[in-house]
Motif scaffolding. Sequence first.
Motif, PDB file in Angstrom:
ATOM      1  N   GLY A  24      54.871  45.515  48.753  1.00  0.00           N
ATOM      2  CA  GLY A  24      54.031  46.356  49.592  1.00  0.00           C
ATOM      3  C   GLY A  24      54.659  47.692  49.900  1.00  0.00           C
ATOM      4  O   GLY A  24      54.583  48.199  51.027  1.00  0.00           O
TER       5      GLY A  24
ATOM      6  N   GLN B 247      56.181  46.271  53.231  1.00  0.00           N
ATOM      7  CA  GLN B 247      55.765  45.010  53.845  1.00  0.00           C
ATOM      8  C   GLN B 247      56.950  44.058  53.992  1.00  0.00           C
ATOM      9  O   GLN B 247      57.176  43.490  55.073  1.00  0.00           O
ATOM     10  CB  GLN B 247      54.665  44.358  53.002  1.00  0.00           C
ATOM     11  CG  GLN B 247      54.122  43.065  53.581  1.00  0.00           C
ATOM     12  CD  GLN B 247      53.009  42.489  52.735  1.00  0.00           C
ATOM     13  OE1 GLN B 247      52.540  43.121  51.786  1.00  0.00           O
ATOM     14  NE2 GLN B 247      52.583  41.270  53.046  1.00  0.00           N
TER      15      GLN B 247
ATOM     16  N   SER C  41      60.934  42.849  57.641  1.00  0.00           N
ATOM     17  CA  SER C  41      59.470  42.798  57.530  1.00  0.00           C
ATOM     18  C   SER C  41      58.846  43.864  58.424  1.00  0.00           C
ATOM     19  O   SER C  41      59.367  44.160  59.511  1.00  0.00           O
ATOM     20  CB  SER C  41      58.952  41.410  57.938  1.00  0.00           C
ATOM     21  OG  SER C  41      59.545  40.402  57.161  1.00  0.00           O
TER      22      SER C  41
END
Length: 418
Positions: A139, A162, A174
């Motif tokens: 991500g 991400q 995260s």
Amino acid sequence: MRFALVVVLLLLFPAPAKADIGGFTLSAKATPVSVLLHTQLLPVPAEPQGEVHLSYTQTELGSGPIGRSLASSLWPGAAVGTGLPQLLGFAYPVQANAAHPGGPAGEEKSGMRAQAGAARAESFAGARQEVPFLVTLDGLASTSASAVTATEARSTAVTSVQTITLLSGLVVLSGVRFESVAVSDGNKGSGTSAFSVAEVTVLGQKFPITAPDAPPEALLKALAPLGVTLTWPESTTKFEGTSATAKSRGLALAVDVKALRARLGLGGILDGIVAPLLPEELAPLLNPLDKMEIVVGDTEAVANATVAAPLTPPDNNPVPQAPPVGPPALDAPPAPLPGTPPAAGINPPGVTPPVAQVARSGPGSLLDFPGVPALLVLTGLGVAAAGAFGMRSFGAFLLGGAPCPSGHPTGVPDLRNG
């Protein structure tokens, strides 16, 4: 009633109109993850000896207009990325470039896109990235943009990831996002810079980030035995007059490779078993790194603009005619042309001191000769009269100035009487 009063005041006193932008200078750059390597194997007189930036983006925009945009999924730094054409004769291939006005206006490759025009330059890089045993990113996105409108110049740098997995799952981050924005309207600079990290996991233990200003104390204690030093991100903004600078220095993880090898039990295997089997020249390859630094999130935006100078309206009033002046002096310099700067030693027009006129307006005396003093004229007349009298006396002496003893007439005979 109060709402109606506020509306009436807003209608009576509208917001002042913003001035148009004249000159401007904009830049933005964003890097989601950077890997910095410190090693003695590379004879490079710099620190660190190796660097790589994942999903790197950069834009520049300035008056002219001149625009430039760069996007690279694997950027080795400016020394290699822009220095290869001079050293090896070909450009670094893993990049997308755009430029204005030289072109190309846009370029797109896998996971990279760059565009540049007269009023906007933008670059984007984002794709799943992986460096074996070091880092894996899911991500991933990085955007840099610089744009100018009639009333505002703005630069924006944004990175987001991400999930970031470091050292084969040893550390996991995260929900990471960094953003820096710099704005200038020609009168003052403004902007913001911020970051956020949702969670950090160390050896399977999760540490939620509740305070954005500092990491949890338990997280630092969990990283210390692994030889990992954590430096928390820092965001700053700086305004000076019409310029603005916004920066966010990312979260930095400095890994002591020797301490990590010992903690994982790899030191005894590599140094005690593998090293004796290799030639002495290849033994240093078992310890290629002294320190490795991983920087998560790094953004910077700079904006500076000036207000356009107002145009002077034409003057509809007729230009007044200057009064006539007398004839200029013979030694006076010629009048300068319009727009010519005054020369040294020459008074500008309008402040020239008055000079004596050559001819008088009234009648003068007989002895008033232009440029000749009267005393000199009288002296010359006296000398001429004295010379004439002397010449007459000397001629009379030669031709008959003395009487004749016989009584005859003296002087020059009259030849007309025969």
